[in-house]
Design an enzyme around this catalytic site. Sequence first.
Site, PDB file in Angstrom:
ATOM      1  N   SER A 166      40.635  44.867  33.923  1.00  0.00           N
ATOM      2  CA  SER A 166      40.344  45.301  35.355  1.00  0.00           C
ATOM      3  C   SER A 166      42.254  45.710  35.919  1.00  0.00           C
ATOM      4  CB  SER A 166      39.953  44.123  35.927  1.00  0.00           C
ATOM      5  OG  SER A 166      39.612  44.526  37.489  1.00  0.00           O
ATOM      6  N   ASP A 334      29.010  47.776  35.970  1.00  0.00           N
ATOM      7  CA  ASP A 334      30.110  47.633  36.686  1.00  0.00           C
ATOM      8  C   ASP A 334      30.195  48.085  37.807  1.00  0.00           C
ATOM      9  OD1 ASP A 334      32.796  46.393  37.235  1.00  0.00           O
ATOM     10  OD2 ASP A 334      33.213  46.889  34.995  1.00  0.00           O
ATOM     11  N   HIS A 363      31.431  43.512  35.324  1.00  0.00           N
ATOM     12  CA  HIS A 363      32.836  43.265  35.258  1.00  0.00           C
ATOM     13  C   HIS A 363      33.300  42.067  34.658  1.00  0.00           C
ATOM     14  CE1 HIS A 363      36.439  45.181  37.058  1.00  0.00           C
ATOM     15  NE2 HIS A 363      36.785  43.816  37.195  1.00  0.00           N
TER      16      HIS A 363
END
Length: 393
Positions: A166, A334, A363
């Site tokens: 991320s 996601d 995610h």
Amino acid sequence: MKWLLVAVLTAFTIFSALTQSHLLHGSPVNSLCADLIHPANYSCTEHTIQTKDGYILALQRVASLGPRLQSGPPVLLQHGLFMAGDVWFLNSPKESLGFILADHGFDVWVGNVRGTRYSYGHVTLFETDKEFWDWSWQDLAMYDLAEMIQYLYSISNSKIFLVGHSQGTIMSFAALTQPHVAEMVEAAALLSPISYLDHVTAPLVERMVFMHLDQMVVALGLHQINFRSDMLVKLVDSLCEGHMDCTDFLTSITGTNCCFNASRIEYYLDYEPHPSSVKNIRHLFQMIRKGTFAQYDYGYFKNLRTYGLSKPPEFKLSHIPTSLPMWMGYGGTDGLADVTDVEHTLAELPSRPELLYLEDYGHIDFVLGSSAKEDVYKHMIQFFRAKVKSSSW
């Protein structure tokens, strides 16, 4: 209320918040080694480095205490937003990437960016100083990650493998556009890769951006994010009152996660969340609004003073060397690293990375998924092993 807290604290990665009084001036309060690594019967040593702008960061070096394995190459794990290095060790040793890499003989190093409670502070500033929080992810890339990579390169006298998740991938992409950083990296593996954010579909994140929550927080005179404070909990609570359905908070923040063990949330909250800055959130919201992968936008006049340009310079993914091997794992559900944005990233890169697409992954699944060892990490390790120069390892 606790589920509302979990929702907000997971924006862009998973759980986020600021725990008060952890960034004491130049001295650690918590030890990741003592908290999570030693209790799992792994070797762990604490290291500190200082960035060029004065922040004191913690690194941990982790190794298996099992059957002696031949020493493998160094690998740096870079966490996401509102996380720290503990996220790589929050599941069992058989499920957590940090432990798994150590078991495979890698020389595992764990990064913790400024503001997290494992990184200790600043040489002159205190956490109560607004200047302490005057940074965004571009500073984490240009200073924190660059310094970590330099330190590992110096210690090991070899190129390193880089893993990011991320925001850790935003940092990685930006840092790797700098030739002096890229030349120290053997290969990069990026989970939920992000350089563009203009197709975010997580509804609560969309709502926060639409309501200009970042500007509201600034108007309150805040410089650090502390969603455990009454003020911010009430502010975010208002997002779900009459505006949108926040029944499934985790999905509202990240998109659907197939393999995340929700029963462990209480345990995760013993370690997460970690602090970040308001400026960092504003920078991420700028990316969503503008659809650019660029430096922080100060506005027309300050941009001229800061950059010599009316608009902030963009990070050019085309500047990442074609010779740098890259691997990416991304998921079809996601809501933050959206497939459309991942494809945009791929189109900008000068060479095609190796890809792992998991249609049902979200995610959080890439860092805390109970099946990630077989679904994700096995493929990443195969990629790394194929890139190791020494055939004897």
